[in-house]
Scaffold this motif. Structure first.
Motif, PDB file in Angstrom:
ATOM      1  N   PRO A   1     -76.121 -18.364 -15.784  1.00  0.00           N
ATOM      2  CA  PRO A   1     -75.762 -18.796 -14.431  1.00  0.00           C
ATOM      3  C   PRO A   1     -74.418 -18.234 -13.972  1.00  0.00           C
ATOM      4  N   ALA A   2     -74.414 -17.710 -12.767  1.00  0.00           N
ATOM      5  CA  ALA A   2     -73.167 -17.219 -12.160  1.00  0.00           C
ATOM      6  C   ALA A   2     -72.394 -18.408 -11.602  1.00  0.00           C
ATOM      7  N   PRO A   3     -71.087 -18.253 -11.382  1.00  0.00           N
ATOM      8  CA  PRO A   3     -70.326 -19.315 -10.723  1.00  0.00           C
ATOM      9  C   PRO A   3     -70.938 -19.600  -9.349  1.00  0.00           C
ATOM     10  N   THR A   4     -70.923 -20.866  -8.936  1.00  0.00           N
ATOM     11  CA  THR A   4     -71.578 -21.258  -7.690  1.00  0.00           C
ATOM     12  C   THR A   4     -70.612 -21.902  -6.703  1.00  0.00           C
ATOM     13  N   THR A   5     -71.103 -22.014  -5.469  1.00  0.00           N
ATOM     14  CA  THR A   5     -70.319 -22.708  -4.443  1.00  0.00           C
ATOM     15  C   THR A   5     -70.082 -24.155  -4.853  1.00  0.00           C
ATOM     16  N   LYS A   6     -71.069 -24.776  -5.477  1.00  0.00           N
ATOM     17  CA  LYS A   6     -70.919 -26.164  -5.928  1.00  0.00           C
ATOM     18  C   LYS A   6     -69.822 -26.264  -6.985  1.00  0.00           C
ATOM     19  N   GLN A   7     -69.773 -25.320  -7.895  1.00  0.00           N
ATOM     20  CA  GLN A   7     -68.747 -25.305  -8.947  1.00  0.00           C
ATOM     21  C   GLN A   7     -67.359 -25.201  -8.316  1.00  0.00           C
ATOM     22  N   CYS A   8     -67.210 -24.364  -7.298  1.00  0.00           N
ATOM     23  CA  CYS A   8     -65.921 -24.232  -6.599  1.00  0.00           C
ATOM     24  C   CYS A   8     -65.531 -25.546  -5.936  1.00  0.00           C
ATOM     25  N   THR A   9     -66.496 -26.182  -5.275  1.00  0.00           N
ATOM     26  CA  THR A   9     -66.239 -27.453  -4.597  1.00  0.00           C
ATOM     27  C   THR A   9     -65.758 -28.508  -5.581  1.00  0.00           C
ATOM     28  N   GLU A  10     -66.435 -28.616  -6.715  1.00  0.00           N
ATOM     29  CA  GLU A  10     -66.070 -29.631  -7.709  1.00  0.00           C
ATOM     30  C   GLU A  10     -64.718 -29.324  -8.342  1.00  0.00           C
ATOM     31  N   TYR A  11     -64.447 -28.056  -8.605  1.00  0.00           N
ATOM     32  CA  TYR A  11     -63.185 -27.672  -9.235  1.00  0.00           C
ATOM     33  C   TYR A  11     -61.991 -27.967  -8.326  1.00  0.00           C
TER      34      TYR A  11
ATOM     35  N   LYS B   1     -62.010 -29.976  -5.722  1.00  0.00           N
ATOM     36  CA  LYS B   1     -62.073 -31.356  -5.225  1.00  0.00           C
ATOM     37  C   LYS B   1     -61.867 -31.440  -3.714  1.00  0.00           C
ATOM     38  N   VAL B   2     -62.665 -30.671  -2.993  1.00  0.00           N
ATOM     39  CA  VAL B   2     -62.642 -30.673  -1.532  1.00  0.00           C
ATOM     40  C   VAL B   2     -64.067 -30.924  -1.041  1.00  0.00           C
ATOM     41  N   PRO B   3     -64.218 -31.358   0.215  1.00  0.00           N
ATOM     42  CA  PRO B   3     -65.574 -31.501   0.759  1.00  0.00           C
ATOM     43  C   PRO B   3     -66.310 -30.153   0.731  1.00  0.00           C
ATOM     44  N   HIS B   4     -67.606 -30.212   0.453  1.00  0.00           N
ATOM     45  CA  HIS B   4     -68.382 -28.981   0.307  1.00  0.00           C
ATOM     46  C   HIS B   4     -68.353 -28.130   1.577  1.00  0.00           C
ATOM     47  N   LYS B   5     -68.390 -28.778   2.743  1.00  0.00           N
ATOM     48  CA  LYS B   5     -68.373 -28.002   3.992  1.00  0.00           C
ATOM     49  C   LYS B   5     -67.059 -27.234   4.140  1.00  0.00           C
ATOM     50  N   ASP B   6     -65.954 -27.806   3.663  1.00  0.00           N
ATOM     51  CA  ASP B   6     -64.664 -27.107   3.722  1.00  0.00           C
ATOM     52  C   ASP B   6     -64.645 -25.916   2.760  1.00  0.00           C
ATOM     53  N   MET B   7     -65.220 -26.110   1.573  1.00  0.00           N
ATOM     54  CA  MET B   7     -65.275 -25.015   0.599  1.00  0.00           C
ATOM     55  C   MET B   7     -66.162 -23.892   1.127  1.00  0.00           C
ATOM     56  N   LEU B   8     -67.288 -24.236   1.744  1.00  0.00           N
ATOM     57  CA  LEU B   8     -68.163 -23.204   2.298  1.00  0.00           C
ATOM     58  C   LEU B   8     -67.457 -22.429   3.401  1.00  0.00           C
ATOM     59  N   ALA B   9     -66.700 -23.126   4.226  1.00  0.00           N
ATOM     60  CA  ALA B   9     -65.962 -22.446   5.299  1.00  0.00           C
ATOM     61  C   ALA B   9     -64.963 -21.458   4.705  1.00  0.00           C
ATOM     62  N   LEU B  10     -64.237 -21.871   3.662  1.00  0.00           N
ATOM     63  CA  LEU B  10     -63.275 -20.986   3.002  1.00  0.00           C
ATOM     64  C   LEU B  10     -63.987 -19.798   2.355  1.00  0.00           C
ATOM     65  N   LEU B  11     -65.059 -20.070   1.622  1.00  0.00           N
ATOM     66  CA  LEU B  11     -65.787 -18.994   0.955  1.00  0.00           C
ATOM     67  C   LEU B  11     -66.396 -18.019   1.962  1.00  0.00           C
TER      68      LEU B  11
END
Length: 90
Positions: free
Chosen positions: A21-31, A33-43
């Motif tokens: 498995p490659a690193p995922t958007t979910k892994q970034c969000t959990e690491y 500790k930000v809302p997923h929508k904010d992490m997706l916007a940054l990514l």
């Protein structure tokens, strides 16, 4: 670090039919500790700037929920993105 581990393992498993498995958007969000929508916007912004590459998956997802397009997209730095991180003195 996640990308390095992923690429090292990918090279080790070359020719084998094992899932890596490659690193995922979910892994970034959990690491971070930000809302997923904010992490997706940054990514998405990092992807537009050519610093990362997101690979959207069309499968049933890691947990079989029938979706994973934004939640489980793989996230890997581009060559340009890696160079910027490696050359940053901070």
């Amino acid at each position: 670090m996640w990308a390095d581990e992923y690429l090292r393992k990918k090279e080790e498993l070359k020719g084998e039919r094992r899932y890596n498995p490659a690193p995922t958007t979910k892994q970034c969000t959990e690491y971070f500790k930000v809302p997923h929508k904010d992490m997706l916007a940054l990514l998405n912004r990092l992807e537009r700037n050519g610093l990362i590459k997101k690979e959207r998956h069309l499968s049933a997802g890691l947990e079989g929920n029938g979706y994973d397009g934004s939640l489980f997209s793989s996230v890997l730095p581009t060559t340009h993105g890696r160079a910027l991180v490696l050359n940053d003195p901070n």
